[in-house]
Design an enzyme around this catalytic site. Structure first.
Site, PDB file in Angstrom:
ATOM      1  N   LYS A 100       0.828  -1.000  -0.120  1.00 48.37           N
ATOM      2  CA  LYS A 100       0.068  -0.071  -0.191  1.00 48.37           C
ATOM      3  C   LYS A 100       0.777   1.357  -0.014  1.00 48.37           C
ATOM      4  CE  LYS A 100      -0.527  -0.257   4.682  1.00 48.37           C
ATOM      5  NZ  LYS A 100      -0.241  -1.756   4.859  1.00 48.37           N
ATOM      6  N   GLU A 124      -4.835  -5.217  -5.739  1.00 50.14           N
ATOM      7  CA  GLU A 124      -5.972  -5.674  -5.010  1.00 50.14           C
ATOM      8  C   GLU A 124      -5.741  -5.823  -3.426  1.00 50.14           C
ATOM      9  OE1 GLU A 124      -9.710  -6.213  -5.784  1.00 50.14           O
ATOM     10  OE2 GLU A 124      -9.220  -5.842  -3.729  1.00 50.14           O
ATOM     11  N   GLY A 129      -6.610  -5.809   2.869  1.00 44.16           N
ATOM     12  CA  GLY A 129      -6.017  -7.375   2.820  1.00 44.16           C
ATOM     13  C   GLY A 129      -7.080  -8.483   1.937  1.00 44.16           C
ATOM     14  N   GLY A 182       0.306 -10.593  18.879  1.00 43.29           N
ATOM     15  CA  GLY A 182       0.647 -10.610  17.340  1.00 43.29           C
ATOM     16  C   GLY A 182      -0.439  -9.763  16.650  1.00 43.29           C
ATOM     17  N   GLU A 185       1.843  -4.551  15.867  1.00 43.93           N
ATOM     18  CA  GLU A 185       3.429  -4.438  15.697  1.00 43.93           C
ATOM     19  C   GLU A 185       4.084  -4.072  16.970  1.00 43.93           C
ATOM     20  OE1 GLU A 185       4.899  -5.079  12.758  1.00 43.93           O
ATOM     21  OE2 GLU A 185       3.082  -5.043  11.276  1.00 43.93           O
ATOM     22  N   ASP A 196      -1.552   4.274   8.563  1.00 44.14           N
ATOM     23  CA  ASP A 196      -1.936   2.808   7.733  1.00 44.14           C
ATOM     24  C   ASP A 196      -3.113   3.209   7.144  1.00 44.14           C
ATOM     25  OD1 ASP A 196      -1.519  -0.170   6.951  1.00 44.14           O
ATOM     26  OD2 ASP A 196      -3.633   0.028   7.811  1.00 44.14           O
ATOM     27  N   LYS A 200      -4.664   3.950   2.889  1.00 42.35           N
ATOM     28  CA  LYS A 200      -5.544   2.960   2.333  1.00 42.35           C
ATOM     29  C   LYS A 200      -6.832   4.030   1.634  1.00 42.35           C
ATOM     30  CE  LYS A 200      -4.457  -0.966   5.112  1.00 42.35           C
ATOM     31  NZ  LYS A 200      -4.711  -1.674   6.417  1.00 42.35           N
TER      32      LYS A 200
HETATM   33  N1  HSE Z   1      -1.368  -3.438  10.281  1.00 41.98           N
HETATM   34  C1  HSE Z   1      -2.392  -3.559   9.308  1.00 41.98           C
HETATM   35  C2  HSE Z   1      -3.733  -3.459  10.029  1.00 41.98           C
HETATM   36  C3  HSE Z   1      -2.077  -4.437   8.554  1.00 41.98           C
HETATM   37  O1  HSE Z   1      -3.881  -3.634  11.388  1.00 41.98           O
HETATM   38  O2  HSE Z   1      -4.757  -3.549   9.454  1.00 41.98           O
HETATM   39  C4  HSE Z   1      -2.895  -4.387   7.072  1.00 41.98           C
HETATM   40  O3  HSE Z   1      -2.342  -3.292   6.320  1.00 41.98           O
END
Ligand code: HSE
Length: 403
Positions: A100, A124, A129, A182, A185, A196, A200
């Site tokens: 992205k 895509e 995701g 998990g 990050e 992020d 998008k």
């Molecule tokens: N860190 C992103 C999320 C992963 O939590 O959606 C996908 O871009």
């Protein structure tokens, strides 16, 4: 036989190889041609892995391999992903990417190169995701003018806000727990600060209107200021707090932002909880369309990448037009964007009610029993007017109220 190369054998890249292998028969039937991974670029070796013999360490080997028609970029990051993708397109190979950051920064340029070379640049997996959203925007919704896009575009923050709501826990402890499981990050900045989601919504909005929306121009607010007190107010309002990447058409301009919002149960995305993502698109002909699923994860993201590989294999030697020009989208200044606001100010209700009325006019108080602060919801107002009114008060936090 369609021969492909994968750049980066990490989580998504290995997922792509796994899907092509596991669903080989089905994919071949649906595509009308077998897809074969000829080489994989990675800095590492993978002794004992079924792909050990096709690992290469030099991108030039892939670029100069005339048998390879599709390059799958799953390295992430801007560099050298940009240089490799550009060189692949220039040497007449189509590219499918999950990256992205690359798409948000270089989308129009790479699409132009693909057009010049009669190949394709497909992405895509770069948003949502495993959720199909790019192809639906480009193809299924092509007859419509897009009026609005509202997306829960980040799984990490949706998980954190869901846990805070359900368990009454504070931000820091939920983040720590998410990191241990998990879902977040080690350095969660890009997620919790909204960066992020910003990339998008920049990609989706650019595609919806065919012009470039620079992610740097989008007002972006993360979730780090949300506290358990905000969650308690939200409950009192019959609402949930979710962070949205959103854009909407206002005349010939587009209003876009990333910010936490309060939504009530009548909102179509109210029940999108945990790590799930969802995107609501309003078309002027089709009406509301919703997309829901896993916005991250190895196989979900890889599935979206492989869908591009299949699409490209079915249309090899055909450039599929994607409208996303360099020209900048006409973005509405933030000050003119309107919303209702939920606001918390320092001081008990009796103490500050008059000041609040003087600054904001009519407001609706929200009482959850705190004596050291006053919470209220404003009427619909512009961001500019909100800023001026808030300057006169000691604001603890504000959250836009989409009701
Ligand atoms: N860190 C992103 C999320 C992963 O939590 O959606 C996908 O871009």
């Amino acid at each position: 036989m369609m021969k492909v190369s994968v750049l980066g054998y990490g989580t998504v890249g290995s997922g792509v190889v796994e899907i092509i292998r596991e669903n080989k028969e089905l994919i071949t039937k649906r595509t009308g041609e077998e897809i074969q991974v000829k080489s994989i670029l990675d800095l590492r070796d993978f002794p004992g892995d079924p792909v050990q013999d096709i690992i290469v360490h030099d991108f030039e080997e892939i670029k100069n391999d005339s048998e390879v028609q599709i390059v799958i970029e799953t390295m992430g990051g801007l560099h050298p992903a940009y240089e490799f993708v550009k060189a692949s397109l220039e040497s007449g190979k189509s590219v499918c990417t999950s990256n992205k950051a690359l798409v948000a920064a270089y989308g129009p340029e790479l699409l132009e190169t693909a057009q010049d070379k009669n190949v394709n640049f497909l992405f895509e997996a770069s948003v949502g995701g495993g959720i199909p959203i790019i192809r639906p925007l480009k193809v299924s919704l092509a007859p419509d003018e897009i009026l609005e896009i509202s997306g829960i575009l980040n799984g990490t923050t949706n998980y954190i806000l869901t846990e805070m709501t359900e368990k009454g826990a504070d931000f820091d402890s939920v983040l720590k727990d998410a990191q241990e499981k998990g879902y977040a990050e080690k350095d969660p900045t890009a997620d919790i600060e909204g960066h992020d989601a910003c990339r998008k919504i920049a990609i989706l909005t650019s595609l919806a209107y065919g012009k470039q929306l620079d992610f740097e121009d989008i007002y972006t607010e993360g979730i780090t200021k949300i506290t358990d007190r905000d969650i308690n107010y939200a409950k009192k309002l019959g609402a949930k707090i979710k962070i949205f990447g959103s854009s909407r058409k206002v005349g010939d301009r587009v209003a876009a932002m990333v910010a936490p919002k309060l939504i009530t149960s009548s909102h179509p995305l109210y029940s999108v909880d945990g790590v799930f993502n969802a995107i609501l698109v309003k078309g002027n002909m089709v009406g509301d369309v919703m997309f829901y699923g896993q916005g991250a994860g190895k196989l979900a993201t890889a599935s979206a990448v492989v869908s591009d590989v299949i699409e490209e294999t079915k249309h090899s030697n055909v450039h599929m037009k994607t409208l996303w020009e360099h020209e900048k989208l006409n973005l509405m200044p933030l000050d003119e964007v309107t919303s209702k606001f939920f606001v918390r100010v320092h001081g008990g209700r009796e103490e500050v009610e008059k000041e609040v009325a003087a600054a904001f006019g009519k407001v609706t108080p929200v009482d959850v029993g705190y004596t050291d602060e006053f919470g209220f919801v404003t009427e619909e107002m512009t961001e500019g007017a909100y800023g001026k009114a808030a300057d006169a008060l000691s604001v603890i936090n504000k959250i836009r109220f989409d009701a």
